[in-house]
Design an enzyme around this catalytic site. Structure first.
Site, mmCIF file in Angstrom:
data_model
loop_
_atom_site.group_PDB
_atom_site.id
_atom_site.type_symbol
_atom_site.label_atom_id
_atom_site.label_comp_id
_atom_site.label_asym_id
_atom_site.label_seq_id
_atom_site.Cartn_x
_atom_site.Cartn_y
_atom_site.Cartn_z
ATOM 1 N N GLN A 92 0.780 -1.439 -0.267
ATOM 2 C CA GLN A 92 -0.153 0.009 -0.068
ATOM 3 C C GLN A 92 0.712 0.990 -0.130
ATOM 4 O O GLN A 92 2.075 1.706 1.047
ATOM 5 C CB GLN A 92 -1.363 0.263 1.107
ATOM 6 C CG GLN A 92 -2.195 1.362 1.282
ATOM 7 C CD GLN A 92 -3.221 1.173 2.748
ATOM 8 O OE1 GLN A 92 -2.432 0.627 3.483
ATOM 9 N NE2 GLN A 92 -3.547 2.320 2.350
ATOM 10 N N SER A 93 0.976 1.859 -1.028
ATOM 11 C CA SER A 93 1.694 3.385 -1.712
ATOM 12 C C SER A 93 1.217 4.158 0.084
ATOM 13 O O SER A 93 2.211 4.831 0.681
ATOM 14 C CB SER A 93 1.679 3.907 -2.488
ATOM 15 O OG SER A 93 1.409 3.336 -3.454
ATOM 16 N N VAL A 94 -0.430 4.760 0.310
ATOM 17 C CA VAL A 94 -0.100 5.617 0.892
ATOM 18 C C VAL A 94 -2.144 4.869 1.695
ATOM 19 O O VAL A 94 -2.208 4.947 1.026
ATOM 20 C CB VAL A 94 -0.272 6.522 0.679
ATOM 21 C CG1 VAL A 94 1.132 7.248 0.531
ATOM 22 C CG2 VAL A 94 -0.883 7.465 -0.371
#
Length: 511
Positions: free
Chosen positions: A9-11
């Site tokens: 998950q990036s952000v």
């Protein structure tokens, strides 16, 4: 042997799939078979653009050590958003007989159909990513062309404030009173050789002033301030200078009225540091904000950078009062002073100074290999300049503000006339005998107009030189031999547009 569940998950976003949700979906896909052998690998806060992620690399180490039999992900792009990267990974997995399962796309590479679906989906994923990137790039350049805010920090010396342009909300810059004083001081100190880049950086650090990113100042970051056209009150002189640096200018010369600063955009890395040379493949547009560094001071600093750029043995502008005015006849590049000293048996050392074209170093200029000495060129320029002064001894001094406005307007007109002449000359090649006659007549007419504009510019330049030093033209002629380099440079800068040289072949072009 394990079944590896990988999640990324990036952000954290409201609409993004959490690490926990991804892991639960992967476990459901596996069912009860092999549940005891599952090992979780998860990277949070990492982009899919690169595979340089700690948990992903730990999982791949397991693959290389033959400890992983199968990799399960929630969605294909959790592994990589790059088709090339993914194909390399998939090739490695296949060579080690490791199958790959995607829950969302519902395929398993242990089957032929799953392999085919994987490749098709990756092609479309790559196309989508490239389309988004192109859309973002096109929008960036479209906004830059209009002088709109392009993101990032406001330059040191400005604050970012909301604004409206073309009916759309954007941002622009307003002058930061305290920071702008430091910027003005830096320009003045550097132009007058009072302080080096590192000395200015040291002063700012001692004063406790952070950069926009909260770090300490270095000579290179100060150089970024001193070469940035965002601060200059851009006029026709700035337009012509940026043009010589190969910039793509979005505004016509008529818009350069000496009020607004400029926005430079493109590849920012090529504009950074003290060795910045030109704006090739870069774009410059007039911003919505006002500049606060006078164009003559800004240009003096730029000429100094051009003289010093990339040459450790290079001298400063004090080596000649013609620095910044001399250009190569063959390639049009500004020439710098090459300074050497040679020892002799009779005397300790002898100094040699020559004007030199940088493009000769790169082997891309056909200029004469014979360099013109500074002494010779200064002597020729001095004779021509004093002769020109004698023609104009009775010129009266006008109001400074009116002269500055009129001078900029005339330079704009001069640029327009030169462009018309250039276009007419190009059209001669395709003209008939009859049309060539009219074209030549038009060229002669514009030539006369150019001469009138140049004559008036000369008079304004002479008035400015006399006004600055409180001397009459006659006094300049009388005291010329006693002038230092800076005083001579001021007079020459107001009178001489450029000096074109090729070896000892010299053309002095006056305003």
């Amino acid at each position: 042997v394990i079944f590896a569940v990988y999640a990324r998950q990036s952000v954290d976003k409201k609409d993004s799939i959490s690490i926990e949700t991804q892991i639960d979906e992967c476990k459901r896909k596996l069912g009860e078979n092999g549940k005891e052998n599952i090992q979780i690998f998860s990277d949070k806060g990492f982009s899919g653009k690169s595979t340089n992620r700690p948990e992903f690399q730990r999982m791949m180490d397991g693959v290389r050590e033959n400890r992983v039999a199968k990799i399960i992900v929630y969605k294909l792009d959790r592994i990589s958003r790059s088709l090339i990267d993914f194909l390399k990974i998939e090739e490695e997995l296949e060579s080690r007989s490791v199958s790959f399962i995607s829950c969302k796309e519902e395929f398993d590479t242990s089957t032929p159909m799953g392999k085919m679906m994987l490749h098709i989906l990756m092609v479309f994923a790559e196309m989508e990513r490239e389309t988004i990137q192109k859309r973002i790039t096109d929008n960036y350049y479209a906004r830059g062309e209009k002088g709109l805010y392009l993101g990032g920090y406001a330059p040191f010396g400005y604050n970012k404030i909301p604004a409206y342009a073309d009916g759309k909300k954007t941002y622009t810059y307003e002058i930061n009173p305290s920071e702008s004083e430091y910027v003005k001081s830096a320009y003045s100190n550097y132009a007058n050789d009072d302080k080096s880049l590192n000395a200015i950086a040291r002063d700012w650090n001692e004063a406790g002033i952070p950069t926009r990113k909260g770090s300490t100042w270095k000579g290179t970051t100060v150089a970024g301030i001193l070469t940035n056209p965002v601060f200059v009150r851009a006029n026709a002189d700035v337009y012509n200078f940026l043009k010589t640096l190969k910039a793509t200018l979005n505004n016509p010369i008529e818009d350069y009225t000496g009020k607004n600063g400029c926005i430079a955009y493109g590849n920012a890395k090529s504009r950074k540091g003290a060795k910045f040379k030109n704006y090739e493949n870069q774009f410059v547009t007039l911003g919505l904000h006002e500049g606060y560094i006078d164009s003559d001071l800004w240009l003096r600093v730029q000429f100094k950078f051009k003289e010093r750029s990339g040459h450790t043995s290079l001298g400063t502008g004090n080596l000649s009062w013609l620095s910044g005015l001399v250009k190569c006849k063959c390639c049009g590049l500004s020439e710098y002073v090459k300074h050497t000293q040679k020892k002799s048996r009779q005397i300790n050392s002898r100094e040699y100074k020559y004007f030199y074209c940088r493009n000769r170093l790169a082997g891309v200029c056909a200029a004469s290999r014979k360099m013109i000495s500074v002494d010779f060129l200064e002597s020729e320029a001095e004779k021509a300049l004093l002769a020109r002064l004698k023609e104009c001894q009775d010129i009266t001094i006008a109001d400074t503000a009116e002269d500055n406005t009129r001078s900029n307007l005339l330079k704009i007109q001069l640029g327009t006339v030169d462009k018309k002449i250039e276009n007419l000359i190009e059209s001669l090649a395709d003209g008939t005998e009859m049309s060539m006659k009219f074209i030549n007549e038009a060229i002669d007419k514009f030539g006369e107009e150019r001469e009138k504009i140049s004559s008036e510019l000369l008079q304004i330049g002479l008035r400015e030189a006399k006004k600055e030093d409180q001397f009459t033209t006659a006094q300049i002629i009388t005291d010329w031999k006693n002038y230092d380099t800076d005083a001579k440079r001021k007079v020459a800068g107001n009178m001489i547009q450029e000096i074109k040289v090729n070896g000892y072949d010299v053309d002095i072009v006056f305003y």
